[in-house]
Design a protein around this motif. Structure first.
Motif, PDB file in Angstrom:
ATOM      1  N   LYS A 145      48.727 -38.776 103.601  1.00  0.00           N
ATOM      2  CA  LYS A 145      48.843 -38.102 102.305  1.00  0.00           C
ATOM      3  C   LYS A 145      48.083 -38.861 101.229  1.00  0.00           C
ATOM      4  O   LYS A 145      47.363 -38.268 100.418  1.00  0.00           O
ATOM      5  CB  LYS A 145      50.317 -37.970 101.919  1.00  0.00           C
ATOM      6  CG  LYS A 145      51.091 -36.949 102.731  1.00  0.00           C
ATOM      7  CD  LYS A 145      52.544 -36.859 102.285  1.00  0.00           C
ATOM      8  CE  LYS A 145      53.325 -35.846 103.116  1.00  0.00           C
ATOM      9  NZ  LYS A 145      54.737 -35.775 102.736  1.00  0.00           N
ATOM     10  N   LEU A 149      44.855 -37.526  99.010  1.00  0.00           N
ATOM     11  CA  LEU A 149      44.786 -37.548  97.551  1.00  0.00           C
ATOM     12  C   LEU A 149      43.554 -38.298  97.076  1.00  0.00           C
ATOM     13  O   LEU A 149      42.856 -37.873  96.144  1.00  0.00           O
ATOM     14  CB  LEU A 149      46.048 -38.186  96.977  1.00  0.00           C
ATOM     15  CG  LEU A 149      47.373 -37.454  97.221  1.00  0.00           C
ATOM     16  CD1 LEU A 149      48.540 -38.271  96.679  1.00  0.00           C
ATOM     17  CD2 LEU A 149      47.361 -36.075  96.594  1.00  0.00           C
ATOM     18  N   LEU A 154      42.445 -36.843  93.550  1.00  0.00           N
ATOM     19  CA  LEU A 154      43.746 -36.609  92.922  1.00  0.00           C
ATOM     20  C   LEU A 154      44.397 -37.980  92.753  1.00  0.00           C
ATOM     21  O   LEU A 154      45.272 -38.380  93.519  1.00  0.00           O
ATOM     22  CB  LEU A 154      44.601 -35.685  93.800  1.00  0.00           C
ATOM     23  CG  LEU A 154      44.015 -34.300  94.066  1.00  0.00           C
ATOM     24  CD1 LEU A 154      44.868 -33.544  95.075  1.00  0.00           C
ATOM     25  CD2 LEU A 154      43.894 -33.503  92.775  1.00  0.00           C
ATOM     26  N   VAL A 223      50.092 -30.948  94.268  1.00  0.00           N
ATOM     27  CA  VAL A 223      48.879 -30.631  95.023  1.00  0.00           C
ATOM     28  C   VAL A 223      48.732 -29.119  95.194  1.00  0.00           C
ATOM     29  O   VAL A 223      47.634 -28.572  95.086  1.00  0.00           O
ATOM     30  CB  VAL A 223      48.903 -31.338  96.394  1.00  0.00           C
ATOM     31  CG1 VAL A 223      47.654 -30.993  97.196  1.00  0.00           C
ATOM     32  CG2 VAL A 223      49.010 -32.850  96.224  1.00  0.00           C
ATOM     33  N   ASP A 226      47.393 -27.448  92.107  1.00  0.00           N
ATOM     34  CA  ASP A 226      45.953 -27.684  92.009  1.00  0.00           C
ATOM     35  C   ASP A 226      45.192 -26.779  92.981  1.00  0.00           C
ATOM     36  O   ASP A 226      44.171 -26.176  92.630  1.00  0.00           O
ATOM     37  CB  ASP A 226      45.657 -29.154  92.308  1.00  0.00           C
ATOM     38  CG  ASP A 226      44.184 -29.504  92.146  1.00  0.00           C
ATOM     39  OD1 ASP A 226      43.772 -29.807  91.010  1.00  0.00           O
ATOM     40  OD2 ASP A 226      43.443 -29.442  93.150  1.00  0.00           O
ATOM     41  N   TYR A 227      45.721 -26.665  94.195  1.00  0.00           N
ATOM     42  CA  TYR A 227      45.073 -25.841  95.228  1.00  0.00           C
ATOM     43  C   TYR A 227      45.063 -24.370  94.826  1.00  0.00           C
ATOM     44  O   TYR A 227      44.067 -23.666  94.984  1.00  0.00           O
ATOM     45  CB  TYR A 227      45.809 -26.040  96.545  1.00  0.00           C
ATOM     46  CG  TYR A 227      45.218 -25.274  97.714  1.00  0.00           C
ATOM     47  CD1 TYR A 227      43.850 -25.240  97.949  1.00  0.00           C
ATOM     48  CD2 TYR A 227      46.051 -24.589  98.605  1.00  0.00           C
ATOM     49  CE1 TYR A 227      43.312 -24.550  99.023  1.00  0.00           C
ATOM     50  CE2 TYR A 227      45.532 -23.895  99.687  1.00  0.00           C
ATOM     51  CZ  TYR A 227      44.158 -23.880  99.885  1.00  0.00           C
ATOM     52  OH  TYR A 227      43.641 -23.188 100.955  1.00  0.00           O
TER      53      TYR A 227
END
Length: 513
Positions: A145, A149, A154, A223, A226-227
């Motif tokens: 993970k 990122l 990110l 996340v 954002d996606y």
């Protein structure tokens, strides 16, 4: 097929850079040539995967072990990447992992082209891709993970042990079901307030000095936001450029039909041809027809006519369950002659189109019965029409009345209407199947009206071969439920068929009302 795009300068191995992680946000389009065969196969496999995601999302809790187990099995069987620590592709042993990541990347962009065309298609695609992404991200190890990122810029920093200790009480109070021990074990990310609005709204995080302190288990929410934003913008941009892509005569038919393509068993291959008699149809319509075909049959019996959309949908369905050409001609002639059509008009206006449907005229193509997606998404019914999907095209109150007339319990009707409200039309039909056949789990994913019929007959006959009853020369109009219908079973099998054949040529022969 070439996916355009500029390669990054200074990257010695673009493939390693692009596929260095098993999960990605699909920010960079593919940069290679692929064949049309591979184009079709990748698209079909991802459609199967997203359909599984949709079905499991309605029938299971998305965080449950059973959901994860079944989705993981589908991902593996379709050869997509999932839960791996492989990060480079130097050793030949990991070549298969590279192919999985390549397929995942390219297939996503192919379906963007197919699902950017309407708002409904975009909404469906985003939802399934989000659910798939959530599952895959949650299954990553903490190290993977963090690597994800970092690769996608990110940069949410984890707070230090000292800062965690100083904020221990506040983190415990603001994070659901956390104790001092679990806080010590958990990583916390310091995220800008505006990136964590969903978590702030639900009061699931501690906020200080414009930053939200997000526990490791909830970083997926950040996340995913954002996606979703990236994917929504990308689909809008893709829609603008779609006319250029569709100008390619090789791709235009594929993209036009991918969004409602059927990839299951081919029901144009009539293994049970001639196994049912015309006198069985009335009984079968109440026992084994899906609602879309049941309403077409009733409309035909009541008015002795169907407009061209209904004739195509119902005629191909009857062909798929086993009617021969001679039976079809006899069936339609007997019904139309009871209406306002005389024998001469039937022979001139309708008989040719029926023979054409069976591949005996014109291009002599053995046309395929409509899949659920084609019924739902193409040629919506207008006033006076009876084709389409009752769960998609009926007013909810009228649908409720129709289900009541089918003797569905009030609890069952509420379950169906909830699925319809969530736009899960095939699952609503599957629930109807379970209720009318008195079973708890259908044990299959419904994708085709003829699949519905086959599965129904399998249950009702115990899988036995039937003895076909002789057709009577008189008009077959037996009372509903007066005969015990038996049809041979067909076991739906997953196949790698390309999207079903374009029906435009056949449409032209059904324009006579």
């Amino acid at each position: 097929m070439l996916f355009g795009g500029r390669k990054k300068k200074g990257v010695e191995n673009p493939q390693t850079e692009l596929y260095g992680h098993c999960l990605q946000l699909y920010t960079q389009p593919p940069l290679e040539n692929i064949s049309l065969v591979e184009f079709e196969q990748f698209a079909v496999d991802r459609m199967k995967l997203l359909k599984t995601v949709e079905n499991l999302g309605v029938t299971h809790i998305k965080t449950s072990e059973d959901y994860s187990k079944k989705l993981h099995a589908e991902i593996s069987s379709l050869n997509f990447p999932h839960r791996t620590e492989v990060s480079t592709f130097i050793v030949p042993a990991v070549a298969s992992e590279y192919e999985k990541r390549r397929k995942d990347h390219i297939s996503h962009f192919i379906l963007r082209l197919a699902y950017c065309q309407t708002e409904d298609l975009r909404r469906w695609f985003i939802q399934q891709e989000m659910d798939l992404f959530r599952h895959r991200f949650n299954d990553l190890s903490p190290k993977s993970k963090s690597d994800f990122l970092h690769r996608n810029s990110l940069q949410y920093e984890t707070i230090s042990v000292e800062e965690k200790k100083s904020l221990m009480e506040k983190l415990i109070n603001s994070s659901y079901a956390f104790s001092g021990c679990t806080v010590e074990e958990q990583d916390f990310y310091k995220v800008p307030f505006q990136d964590a609005l969903d978590l702030v709204r639900m009061r699931k995080v501690f906020v200080k000095d414009g930053f939200a302190y997000v526990p490791h288990q909830d970083i997926v929410t950040i996340v995913l936001n954002d996606y979703r934003t990236r994917l929504s913008k990308a689909l809008a941009l893709t829609a603008r450029s779609l006319p250029v892509v569709q100008s390619d005569e090789r791709l235009q038919p594929l993209l036009s039909h991918l969004s409602h393509a059927y990839v299951g068993q081919d029901y144009s291959i009539q293994k049970n041809i001639g196994k049912i008699s015309l006198e069985q149809i009335d009984s079968l319509s109440t026992k084994s027809f899906p609602p879309c075909m049941r309403q077409l049959h009733k409309a035909l019996r009541d008015s002795h006519h169907l407009r061209h959309g209904g004739r195509m949908q119902y005629g191909l369905f009857l062909k798929g369950i086993g009617l021969t050409l001679d039976q079809a001609l006899q069936f339609w002639r007997a019904e139309f002659l009871r209406g306002k059509v005389d024998a001469d008009k039937f022979d001139k206006a309708y008989a040719y189109s029926i023979r054409h449907m069976f591949g005996k005229e014109g291009k002599r193509t053995d046309y395929t019965p409509y899949s659920c997606m084609k019924v739902i998404l193409s040629n919506p019914p207008s006033q006076g029409d009876h084709h389409g999907c009752p769960f998609r095209h009926s007013d909810p109150e009228l649908l409720k009345q129709k289900l009541q007339s089918y003797k569905i319990s009030s609890g069952g009707i509420n379950q169906i209407l909830e699925l319809v409200k969530g736009m899960h039309y095939q699952l609503a039909c599957q629930k109807y199947f379970e209720l009318t056949h008195s079973i708890d789990d259908a044990g299959f994913s419904l994708n085709h009206p003829n699949q519905y019929f086959s599965e129904s007959q399998k249950l009702l006959t115990g899988g036995k071969e039937v003895k076909r009853e002789l057709d009577s020369p008189r008009r077959p109009h037996a009372a509903a439920g007066s005969e015990n219908s038996k049809a041979p079973p067909e076991t739906p099998s997953s196949s790698n068929r390309v999207p079903q054949e374009v029906m435009d040529d056949l449409d032209s022969f059904f324009q006579e009302e």
